[in-house]
Enzyme design. Structure first.
Site, PDB file in Angstrom:
ATOM      1  N   GLU A   1      54.310  19.377   8.333  1.00 54.56           N
ATOM      2  CA  GLU A   1      54.567  18.107   7.661  1.00 54.56           C
ATOM      3  C   GLU A   1      54.347  16.897   8.570  1.00 54.56           C
ATOM      4  OE1 GLU A   1      54.586  17.933   4.675  1.00 54.56           O
ATOM      5  OE2 GLU A   1      55.232  19.887   3.950  1.00 54.56           O
TER       6      GLU A   1
ATOM      7  N   GLY B   1      57.338  15.153  -4.220  1.00 59.42           N
ATOM      8  CA  GLY B   1      56.185  14.319  -4.545  1.00 59.42           C
ATOM      9  C   GLY B   1      55.000  15.161  -4.967  1.00 59.42           C
TER      10      GLY B   1
ATOM     11  N   HIS C   1      47.309  13.735   1.601  1.00 68.52           N
ATOM     12  CA  HIS C   1      48.276  14.562   2.324  1.00 68.52           C
ATOM     13  C   HIS C   1      48.209  16.013   1.874  1.00 68.52           C
ATOM     14  CE1 HIS C   1      52.203  15.226   4.398  1.00 68.52           C
ATOM     15  NE2 HIS C   1      52.342  16.151   3.453  1.00 68.52           N
ATOM     16  N   GLU C   2      48.252  16.237   0.568  1.00 67.82           N
ATOM     17  CA  GLU C   2      48.249  17.620   0.080  1.00 67.82           C
ATOM     18  C   GLU C   2      46.912  18.295   0.349  1.00 67.82           C
ATOM     19  OE1 GLU C   2      51.124  18.649  -0.524  1.00 67.82           O
ATOM     20  OE2 GLU C   2      51.999  16.661  -0.686  1.00 67.82           O
TER      21      GLU C   2
ATOM     22  N   MET D   1      52.991  19.415  -4.001  1.00 67.19           N
ATOM     23  CA  MET D   1      53.065  20.691  -3.289  1.00 67.19           C
ATOM     24  C   MET D   1      51.666  21.235  -3.082  1.00 67.19           C
ATOM     25  SD  MET D   1      54.708  22.979  -1.794  1.00 67.19           S
ATOM     26  CE  MET D   1      53.983  24.430  -1.068  1.00 67.19           C
ATOM     27  N   GLU D   2      51.399  21.668  -1.859  1.00 66.36           N
ATOM     28  CA  GLU D   2      50.047  22.032  -1.423  1.00 66.36           C
ATOM     29  C   GLU D   2      49.661  23.468  -1.698  1.00 66.36           C
ATOM     30  OE1 GLU D   2      52.610  22.789   2.346  1.00 66.36           O
ATOM     31  OE2 GLU D   2      52.589  21.378   0.677  1.00 66.36           O
ATOM     32  N   ASN D   3      50.237  24.127  -2.687  1.00 63.63           N
ATOM     33  CA  ASN D   3      49.886  25.515  -2.979  1.00 63.63           C
ATOM     34  C   ASN D   3      48.379  25.726  -2.857  1.00 63.63           C
ATOM     35  OD1 ASN D   3      52.662  25.708  -4.224  1.00 63.63           O
ATOM     36  ND2 ASN D   3      51.662  24.398  -5.718  1.00 63.63           N
TER      37      ASN D   3
ATOM     38  N   GLU E   1      58.097  26.435  -2.481  1.00 62.03           N
ATOM     39  CA  GLU E   1      58.561  25.957  -1.182  1.00 62.03           C
ATOM     40  C   GLU E   1      59.929  25.303  -1.364  1.00 62.03           C
ATOM     41  OE1 GLU E   1      57.267  23.157   2.621  1.00 62.03           O
ATOM     42  OE2 GLU E   1      55.945  23.286   0.888  1.00 62.03           O
TER      43      GLU E   1
ATOM     44  N   HIS F   1      46.725  19.467   3.932  1.00 63.63           N
ATOM     45  CA  HIS F   1      47.534  20.672   4.149  1.00 63.63           C
ATOM     46  C   HIS F   1      46.692  21.948   4.064  1.00 63.63           C
ATOM     47  CE1 HIS F   1      51.670  19.822   4.923  1.00 63.63           C
ATOM     48  NE2 HIS F   1      51.911  19.178   3.810  1.00 63.63           N
TER      49      HIS F   1
END
Length: 879
Positions: free
Chosen positions: A328, A269, A305-306, A271-273, A129, A309
């Site tokens: 986001e 910070g 947060h992740e 990444m929500e892969n 991303e 997502h």
């Protein structure tokens, strides 16, 4: 090997130019031979044209790739059927439905930008991303192309025993020459920006979660082996987030396993892969002896947060990057609500607003201002901003406020039901909210397209004869780049009225709905509106924007007497804190105007502080919030021309005055709040209040240097240890060379702690700080390839107003020189570090000239990156 041709300079991408993809990718199969020097990626794409009438060339994105082979439906593609350009592979005559196979070669070890596939600290890591996948293979690198991915990873087993990718692990095996392979398949279609792989020598902490439907999900956190005992907070936060999302939004996790990998080398910070989240170590690793309470809270927030997502971003994703806040902003709102439910809602809200005001309000007031949904960009990395995230969350919060929690949940349910597996827009989100509730939210679309922070002016008038109170609200907004004229926005103003005795009054008026309630939401949706409240027996004090119900600036025309009243009687935690901040702010501004910080503690502020200090029953974390002065940056934002020296002198003088006036109480709190270390919220609040007491004592009495040193030596946790260290290092004239050496010696094997060592030195308001920063660039522990370390030193110095804004321009010249160097290595971090220079117009003429010169010198740099070039162009546009 074929060399690409040169292409024109980067173009501006406009939202209005969006067109649906001409081709879709039904399936992707990747076979990746991992090697630090030369990795080979074989990609097999099943492509299908959307329109029969379309016979134009197909453009696939690709950067830094060496094309070795290209086949179409199994046959080598003739050279007259494709063309290589810089950043693209063009298929000149693509059929309607075909399989494209390419073999490319990349160099992960040379990838210092940390975008795409890179090799750092012995590990292969991806960050795709926003547009990193094009640095792995040729592809339709846009978020509205969703495909099912399968990937087979091959690597040397000794240094890389762990091979991870998205989805479910299907098979594994051994190969010749000490290599091995693992096959992963993701059953859910996803855009390529959610692709991930990790390979290295990693340990794993395992647990599980049983979903509401009874499925067992394996939870795995991968870290370097010596960090295995530092994952408890991350695992606990993950399990609590999973339970919360089921309880509040009905969202279950959908794969058999959920994996997290922690690394020190990460620009963001986390990444929500899909199913394989990659985290900056800062937001995973924590032990009491190495992590502060703030670190623990950050881990809880970012882990949640992740995870959130998975539905707001992954299962429902973006049509285009202009919709970035759709995932986001919505997910920040969700993680804020999770943290509020898990902790103190009032303290959480204060922290949310403080972050918004520190980062987003200045962004809205400067040359980099942009709407929550931008209209154009050159480099999308530059739009991972406080406006997209924090202001985007506030827009979602306003919709939640207007609809109510139950109706908002209905809207979310419809949003997921309509759009699961789709790439959608902000309009789709709002339409789902409208469809589920019957409410017209059309006016809220303007919040996504109009930049700037509205100012709401409030004026009240009491008529004793009629026993009526009229409240007039008027909104206005200053011009922002590209938007000279502003339209009225819908602004929900949560309000109450208080009697002179401090009681909330019943709200009766011309609207019968909610008559008699003691709190109401007024919707200001025109330039000016007036509300009449009847049966008001005595002149009230209004409490407006309770809970910070809209991201605006409120101008009440209050004097200190009204602020002091609300600081004592307001039952809204946020507004009571806001009143205390207002009292302190006015004292600071008056001191700056008069004598650059005389240090007089006004009577009303003294009384309000005394009341808080004497309330032993109050939540200690909330007490600490009420007793903390506004930051220097926040004070500066209230001034037409920021007075750097005046603000610092005034704030330091007021700190000394507060320390002196309440010395006995601070000392009593400091002693009474000493408890054995515990990780619960109350204990965290006690530590925060105790360290605040020590800061005020030290500000007013130099004899507390010895007590601060004692705390540094004896602390049994990093919160207290670091608080004392920071106080000592920030003492203007103290010799702390022994403390600096001792801290480094103790913690040199802990990178996240050494980041703090760098940051605290760079943030010290001392005359020798710039020289110290220059020396730290040569320190053996400083590493240009580690974003955390770069941010710790250079980011902290850029935020250090008294040093960065030195009148001779030395701070500007220093930072600009480092940005110039960093742009060659990591353009994304370089662009972010340039942000403090962008606000040059807020300072005096001398500083304006020096800051502008630094920007112009950078703009003249050869081979300027798109990331930094866009920031510089916007910053200088108004010069």
């Amino acid at each position: 090997m074929i060399a690409p041709a040169r292409s024109p300079a980067p173009l501006v991408i406009h939202r209005e130019d969006y067109r649906p993809p001409r081709f879709v990718v039904d399936a992707v199969d990747l076979d990746i031979q991992l090697d630090p020097e030369l990795t080979q990626v074989r990609a097999r794409l099943h492509l299908r044209r959307q329109s029969e009438a379309d016979d134009q060339p197909l453009r696939l994105c690709g950067e830094g790739l060496a094309l070795l082979e290209i086949r179409q439906d199994g046959q080598t593609l003739p050279k007259d059927q494709y063309r290589l350009e810089e950043g693209a592979l063009l298929l000149l005559h693509p059929p309607r439905d075909f399989v494209l196979e390419t073999l490319v070669q990349i160099r992960p070890i040379a990838n210092t930008a940390l975008s795409g596939l890179y090799f750092a600290n012995g590990h292969f890591i991806t960050q795709c991303e926003a547009e990193g996948f094009r640095r792995i293979t040729y592809y339709l690198d846009r978020p509205d192309v969703l495909a099912r991915f399968g990937v087979t990873l091959h690597a040397e087993q000794g240094p890389h025993p762990v091979l991870l990718a998205n989805g479910n692990r299907i098979a594994a095996g051994q190969e010749a020459h000490g290599r091995h392979w693992v096959r992963w398949e993701d059953p859910f279609p996803k855009p390529c920006y959610l692709f991930a792989l990790v390979a290295g020598d990693l340990g794993c902490v395992r647990d599980h979660f049983r979903t509401a439907s009874g499925r067992e999900v394996a939870l795995e956190i991968y870290v370097e082996a010596h960090h295995l005992d530092a994952c408890a907070q991350a695992m606990d936060a993950l399990q609590r987030a999973m339970a919360w999302d089921e309880r509040v939004y009905g969202r279950e996790y959908d794969l058999d396993r959920y994996m997290i990998v922690a690394t020190d080398t990460f620009n963001m910070g986390a990444m929500e892969n899909k199913g394989l989240n990659i985290f900056n170590s800062k937001y995973v690793l924590a032990r009491p002896e190495t992590a502060t309470d703030t670190d623990y809270q950050g881990i809880e927030s970012v882990i949640a947060h992740e995870y959130f997502h998975n539905w707001t971003g992954n299962r429902v994703t973006l049509r285009d990057w202009f919709q970035l806040s759709l995932k986001e902003g919505l997910t920040v709102f969700r993680d804020q609500e999770f943290s509020a439910d898990e902790n103190s809602r009032g303290v959480q809200r204060i922290g949310d607003v403080r972050r918004l005001r520190a980062a987003q309000f200045p962004e809205d007031a400067g040359p980099l201002a942009h709407p929550v949904r931008p209209d154009a960009y050159i480099e999308i990395n530059n739009f991972y901003t406080a406006t997209v995230y924090e202001k985007g969350a506030e827009v979602v919060r306003m919709i939640h406020t207007v609809l109510g929690a139950a109706a908002f949940r209905q809207g979310m349910d419809l949003y997921f039901a309509r759009h699961d597996g789709q790439a959608v827009t902000i309009e789709d989100f709002l339409a789902a909210m409208e469809g589920a509730t019957g409410r017209d939210l059309a006016a809220f679309r303007l919040w996504y397209s109009q930049a700037g922070t509205p100012v709401v002016h409030a004026a009240g008038r009491y008529d004793p004869a009629q026993r009526r109170y009229s409240l007039t609200l008027r909104q206005e907004a200053a011009p922002t780049p590209g938007q000279p004229e502003k339209r009225p926005l819908p602004i929900p103003v949560r309000m109450a009225l208080f009697s002179p005795a401090g009681q909330a009054m019943p709200l009766r008026g011309q609207e019968e709905d909610g008559a008699g309630d003691r709190e109401r939401i007024l919707m200001l949706d025109t330039a000016e509106q007036t509300w009449i409240f009847t049966e008001v027996s005595e002149p009230p004090i209004p409490s407006l924007l309770r809970g910070f119900s809209a991201p605006v600036r409120l101008e009440m025309g209050f004097g200190d007497a009204q602020r002091a009243f609300l600081a004592s009687h307001d039952d809204d935690p946020f507004n009571r804190w806001e009143a205390m901040q207002g009292l302190a702010l006015q004292a600071l501004l008056a001191a700056i105007d008069q004598s650059h910080g005389a240090g007089v503690l006004p009577e009303l502020l003294h009384g309000a502080l005394a009341a808080v200090l004497s309330d032993a029953q109050m939540d200690p974390a909330y007490r600490a919030e009420l007793l903390t002065l506004p930051s220097e940056d926040y004070v500066g934002e209230q001034m037409a021309v920021i007075d750097v020296e005046g603000i610092h002198c005034a704030r330091e003088a007021l700190r000394r005055a507060m320390g002196s006036a309440f010395g006995e109480q601070w000392a009593a709190d400091y002693e009474s709040l000493a408890f054995p270390y515990s990780r619960d919220g109350v204990s965290s609040g006690r530590r925060r209040l105790r360290n605040l007491a020590l800061a005020y004592l030290l500000a007013s009495d130099a004899s507390y240097l010895d007590r601060t040193r004692q705390q540094y030596r004896q602390a049994d946790n990093m919160t207290d240890h670091l608080a004392a260290f920071s106080l000592l290092v920030h003492q203007p004239d103290a010799d702390v060379s022994d403390i600096l050496a001792d801290f480094y010696q103790r913690w040199q094997q802990h990178p996240l702690v050494i980041d703090k060592w760098f940051a605290i030195q760079a943030s010290a308001p001392r005359p020798d700080t710039l020289a110290k920063a220059q020396a730290l660039l040569q320190h053996p522990a400083f590493d240009w390839r580690t974003p955390n370390r770069v941010r710790a030193l250079l980011g902290s110095l850029g935020a250090n107003a008294t040093v960065f804004h030195a009148a001779d321009g030395s701070g500007y010249a220093f930072l600009a020189a480092q940005i110039r160097h960093l742009d060659e290595l990591n353009p994304q971090i370089a662009a972010r570090l340039a942000t403090p220079l962008s606000r040059w117009q807020r300072y005096d003429a001398q500083r304006q000239g020096l800051m502008r010169q630094a920007l112009e010198d950078l703009a003249g740099k050869a081979n300027l990156s798109r990331d930094l070039g866009e920031v510089l162009e916007k910053s200088l546009k108004l010069a």
